[in-house]
Design an enzyme around this catalytic site. Sequence first.
Site, PDB file in Angstrom:
ATOM      1  CE  LYS A  64      -3.897  -2.267   0.361  1.00  0.00           C
ATOM      2  NZ  LYS A  64      -3.287  -3.568   0.008  1.00  0.00           N
ATOM      3  CG  ASP A  65       0.810   5.795  -1.780  1.00  0.00           C
ATOM      4  OD1 ASP A  65       2.038   5.769  -1.912  1.00  0.00           O
ATOM      5  OD2 ASP A  65       0.119   6.805  -1.967  1.00  0.00           O
TER       6      ASP A  65
END
Length: 364
Positions: A83-84
């Site tokens: 995930k970012d």
Amino acid sequence: MPPPDLNLALPWSTDHLPGVGGALRLTPEHFVVDEMALYEALGEGPHLYVNLTKANLTTKEVQQRLEALFGVQRGGVGFAGLKDKNARTTQTFSIPTNAPTANDDALVARIADALPVTINWARRHRNKLKAGHLLGNRFRITITEIALPPDETLARAQAIAAQLAAVGAPNYFGPQRFGGEGDNASSGYELLTGSRSMRDRWLRQFLVSSYQSHLCNLYLARRVDRGAFTHLWLGDVAKKHATGGIFDVADLATDQPRFAEREISFTAPMFGSKMRPAQGEAAQLEDEIAAETGLTDANWRRMHTEGTRRMGRLFAAELDVLPHPLGLELAFALPKGAFATTLLREFMKDESAALPAEEAEPFE
């Protein structure tokens, strides 16, 4: 030897519709990502599943800090997808533990004290959480700094959303996979041709995957440019959206209506030594790109890259376009392996905008 055609510019499937421009990432709260689990934790087993919300931390950083906190060997803490960092993201990690279940609250308290995260729940499960153990991700993204009047912004976005619902977007890999000026893809090509070597196995795989992903994008871009994104070719390797089953298109009269109804889509090549090739008319574009690379099956085999097929069209589920005091809010869900940036660029139509350094699983 430099790789052929490393132009990273990509056409839009909504090219005839003007975008809204704007910017992303005013704050992490303007880029919200929630992981959709593939299965629920059962409440028993040797792995503690911990669902948490983070910002300004990569998934790998959280994994490493959890491993250090609990004395777990490298790679022992599991997760379903990357995930970012520069966003507010919610995802689950699995931590192997021999401690009795009665100690779970204490384990969770240690995490809360050691990491700047919010813990949403913790529950036991029988197996480690592994890459790909997710359905996809839900996004809520705010585009800010839009120069248009609010009414025009909303009207443009709604027109784009309607077109995307009808025909989809090319299922491009996001630009973050390729590095600045395509450096990752260039390095992957050098590894494949043997003009470069590297000891780090993970990095080797990632760089080769970057070049492989570039070829997939190149295929999709040329298909759009040639007016073949909204219909099938004879010999396409098609994929069923509901089941993932694949088959060769042999009867356009039967399969084109299924394509129009979003029941099936063509697939794009992820080149490799064992990739299932298209046939007939559909094989021409794949053969064209393969010939330009100068690579053979032997090149792919030396890097242990078997190849696969990637869904050619991307459809966002639950796509909603909403006015926002700072610009425009987009809410949608994407299947695993898809990039939010692929959808955002259709709305923004501004390649100079700083798209997010979104993380995704590196290998297909």
